[in-house]
Design a protein around this motif. Structure first.
Motif, PDB file in Angstrom:
ATOM      1  N   TRP A 188       0.714  -1.509   0.046  1.00 40.80           N
ATOM      2  CA  TRP A 188      -0.088   0.285  -0.441  1.00 40.80           C
ATOM      3  C   TRP A 188       0.885   1.369   0.486  1.00 40.80           C
ATOM      4  O   TRP A 188       0.715   1.552  -0.974  1.00 40.80           O
ATOM      5  N   ASP A 189       1.395   1.440   1.299  1.00 39.49           N
ATOM      6  CA  ASP A 189       1.786   2.516   1.096  1.00 39.49           C
ATOM      7  C   ASP A 189       3.840   3.021   2.034  1.00 39.49           C
ATOM      8  O   ASP A 189       3.958   1.645   2.448  1.00 39.49           O
ATOM      9  N   ASN A 190       4.589   3.784   1.223  1.00 39.84           N
ATOM     10  CA  ASN A 190       5.364   4.158   2.483  1.00 39.84           C
ATOM     11  C   ASN A 190       6.571   2.884   1.657  1.00 39.84           C
ATOM     12  O   ASN A 190       7.018   2.419   2.877  1.00 39.84           O
ATOM     13  N   SER A 428       3.295  10.575  -4.355  1.00 38.13           N
ATOM     14  CA  SER A 428       1.479   9.924  -3.582  1.00 38.13           C
ATOM     15  C   SER A 428       2.501   9.046  -2.408  1.00 38.13           C
ATOM     16  O   SER A 428       3.771   8.526  -2.841  1.00 38.13           O
ATOM     17  N   GLN A 430       0.769   6.971  -1.132  1.00 37.24           N
ATOM     18  CA  GLN A 430       0.833   5.093  -1.582  1.00 37.24           C
ATOM     19  C   GLN A 430       1.039   5.003  -2.409  1.00 37.24           C
ATOM     20  O   GLN A 430       0.251   4.423  -2.681  1.00 37.24           O
ATOM     21  N   ASN A 587       2.541   8.523   7.132  1.00 36.98           N
ATOM     22  CA  ASN A 587       2.558   7.258   6.140  1.00 36.98           C
ATOM     23  C   ASN A 587       0.591   8.139   5.245  1.00 36.98           C
ATOM     24  O   ASN A 587       0.188   9.081   5.277  1.00 36.98           O
ATOM     25  N   GLY A 588       0.255   6.948   4.636  1.00 41.31           N
ATOM     26  CA  GLY A 588      -1.400   7.782   4.224  1.00 41.31           C
ATOM     27  C   GLY A 588      -1.976   7.898   4.569  1.00 41.31           C
ATOM     28  O   GLY A 588      -2.901   8.611   4.199  1.00 41.31           O
TER      29      GLY A 588
END
Length: 675
Positions: A188-190, A428, A430, A587-588
């Protein structure tokens, strides 16, 4: 003589707002969470606008009313505009670009709805099931065709599962194509390294063939193209039809981003063999949609004998990609997308719209300047007050009263180019799947004190910028963006999870959170209030330094009395009192807070309105030892407007001196409450 502050007193006691008098005008007694929110209509007869639902359009083109022309059913599965909507075609057969009637809600909205055309009939599937006689029964007659879990169990993280009917092998029965969207490798993110390279995998989009053998379906595995399994960038939405007019069935897939992949059938109608995928192109280059999360449907929309594409987008709009009937380089030639139009009803600007009420054109009324998910900024012009005649389906208590007439959104330009901030491959947190999102949020103020209104903005990047107005009163002209400057801070003052460092002196904070410009200390200079890099609501004071206007380091001056707190998606705002930290998540899940200040209770100080399920009020109780003491009064309305966020602003359309609430919602529409 009494001042407005003295005669406008709102007493809050046990959750009750008592009468607030301004001259001869009175606010009706009501509980604090009883504001009735109305969808804002254009109130503009004969106006035409882009056809649209709320966040995300799943189009189902068909002759729903059996009158010989093509209507549009569009499913929207998000809040608050959830529904399956009919856009009736009033033009009759032969008009490929009719002006559709406003939407009529037929039932609840669902994701993963797909339409297939078998023997001239539109048939509707969700994953694993068909809804029989859909025009008559909608969702009331589901029949399972194949257990979806048998197909989906091979994938760890499926977000979308898109099933369509086709006679794949030309044996006279109905097979199934299943497009599976797999996010397991992507995470998903980071996941950026220090150079901004995404270290997780890509999105995957696979297409399976389920063969019909005497009414029993067999999983024949992933469809191959060029000797490899088809694997597009997520959300494959397969469409198998004779797009190039050579008698066999080809395949066009969408993706989570903005493009299409063409897979030519180099075999036969009975034994398809697909060539390696190529990006769908025309004479002007690769065909791309304006936004992400595209849902293409193959259909002969204009009934000229070739198969076009009708495409839904993330912002709720629906476009037509016309097949010219010509082939070039072994690829069908489609025209550029054209967006369908409808008779205007609700004012709308994309999705997750972020309004700011201001007299932008200096004509004496309140206009709207707004951001959205696409990263644009638009001007929505107030054309003056007219009586509202059309019934509002949320509640009809505004009918017969005067409200603004609105023009459609006009994209603002900076340096003669429409403003559009986008994440690109690494803007982004994400990940690269969000390349075309921008999430602009803004306020309007005279930032450089030259007498003209400027725009101060934040976005998906978390970089605070401003657009200088170099025009004249009533005719704004915006220059290209400049960074908002800050002094007395290190260049590394940024969210801890940002892979990139700000330029020295540039203000950077959490993404997607409002930079609210206001002269907080009343010294004649425009200050800034917003979340700092750790999620605390902070006051950035404006000063003059060496002849230049700059901000100093943010001060955490907002304190909330506890016990208190409310939940919104992603965050709990605070616990048991203390400094107001509007987001504790990394994060996100960081940022995402939309704020507005207003003297909501008419007591002479500024209260805080902040996004929640609708909008919540944090009342300014007092200033104590330099700290602004706030009290959480909870949501002002119980109507759920947010899956992600809402965005509040205040208006006074009835000109009674009492601030009213306007909320930009998830669906890109506006919700208004007159107090």
């Amino acid at each position: 003589m009494r001042t407005k502050q003295q005669i406008c007193i709102l007493v809050i006691s046990a959750g009750i707002l008592t009468a607030c008098h301004t001259g001869q005008k009175e606010v009706e007694e009501c509980t604090i969470d009883s504001l009735v929110l109305e969808r804002v209509t254009y109130n503009h007869p004969d106006l035409e606008v882009d056809l649209g639902v709320g966040l995300w359009a799943w189009p189902l083109p068909m002759d729903y009313d059996s009158d010989g022309d093509m209507d549009l059913l569009v499913s929207c599965n998000d809040v608050p505009f959830n529904g399956l909507y009919l856009f009736e075609n009033p033009s009759g057969p032969g008009e490929p670009m009719p002006v559709f009637e406003p939407p009529v809600r037929l039932g609840p909205g669902k994701k993963n709805l797909q339409v297939s055309y078998m023997d001239g009939n539109a048939r509707i599937m969700e994953q694993g099931s068909e809804y029989l006689n859909f025009s008559a029964n909608l969702y009331n007659q589901p029949v399972e065709i194949y257990p979806p879990e048998k197909l989906e169990e091979a994938h760890q993280k499926i977000r979308f599962s898109l099933w369509k009917m086709v006679d794949y092998d030309d044996d006279g029965d109905t097979d199934i194509l299943a497009g599976i969207d797999d996010w397991a490798d992507y995470g998903w993110d980071n996941a950026f390294d220090s150079s901004g390279t995404w270290t997780n995998g890509p999105l995957h989009g696979y297409v399976y063939w389920l063969e019909n053998e005497g009414g029993e379906y067999k999983n024949r595995g992933k469809i191959m193209a060029g000797g490899e399994p088809i694997d597009v960038y997520g959300f494959p939405s397969p469409n198998m039809d004779d797009f190039d007019g050579d008698g066999d069935l080809d395949l066009i897939c969408g993706e989570f981003l903005d493009g299409f992949t063409w897979f030519e059938n180099t075999g036969t109608r009975r034994m398809p063999v697909f060539a390696a995928g190529r990006a769908l192109e025309n004479e002007r280059g690769t065909i791309r949609m304006n936004l992400e999360m595209i849902v293409p449907v193959g259909v002969d929309w204009d009934r000229d004998g070739d198969i076009d594409l009708v495409i839904g987008e993330e912002d709720g709009r629906v476009a037509w990609l016309e097949n010219t009937g010509r082939v070039q380089g072994r690829m069908p030639l489609f025209r550029d997308p054209v967006y369908f139009r409808q008779k205007a009803e609700y004012v709308k600007f994309g999705a997750l719209v972020t309004p700011f009420s201001v007299d932008w054109d200096e004509d004496g009324d309140e206009d709207l300047v707004c951001g959205n998910t696409a990263g644009n900024i638009a001007f929505i012009e107030n054309m003056g007050q007219v009586k509202l005649e059309k019934r509002n389906p949320v509640k009809n208590n505004l009918r017969g009263r005067k409200l603004p007439r609105w023009n459609p959104p006009v994209l603002l330009k900076a340096g003669n180019k429409p403003i559009r901030i986008m994440a690109g491959v690494n803007g982004s947190i994400q990940g690269p799947a969000e390349a075309k999102w921008g999430y602009t949020t803004l306020s309007v103020a005279d930032w450089n004190h030259d007498g003209l209104k400027d725009i101060i903005a934040n976005s998906i990047w978390g970089k605070i910028i401003w657009y200088e107005n170099t025009g004249r009163p009533g005719s704004p002209v915006l220059s290209p963006s400049k960074p908002v400057r800050i002094v007395a801070v290190a260049s590394t003052l940024k969210p801890a999870w940002n892979w990139w460092d700000p330029e020295p002196g540039n203000l950077v904070t959490q993404w997607r959170t409002t930079p609210y410009a206001v002269d907080w200390n009343r010294d004649g200079l425009t200050d800034l209030i917003m979340l700092d890099q750790e999620g605390y609501l902070s006051y950035f004071e404006r000063i003059r330094q060496d002849g230049e206007l700059v901000l100093v380091s943010g001060c955490r001056i907002f304190y909330v009395e506890g016990p208190s707190g409310y939940n919104s998606r992603h965050v709990t705002t605070y616990e048991d009192g203390g400094l107001l930290r509007l987001n504790t998540e990394p994060n996100g899940s960081s940022g995402r807070r939309k704020i507005c200040f207003s003297d909501w209770d008419c007591d002479g100080d500024l209260d805080l309105l902040v996004n929640s399920i609708s909008v919540s009020l944090l009342e300014n109780i007092e200033t104590r030892n330099g700290m602004v003491i706030l009290k959480d009064r909870g949501p002002l309305s119980g109507l759920k407007l947010a899956g992600h966020t809402t965005s509040p602003t205040v208006v006074d359309w009835n000109e009674n001196g009492i601030p009213d609430l306007l909320v930009g919602a998830e669906d890109g529409l506006f919700y208004y409450s007159e107090r």
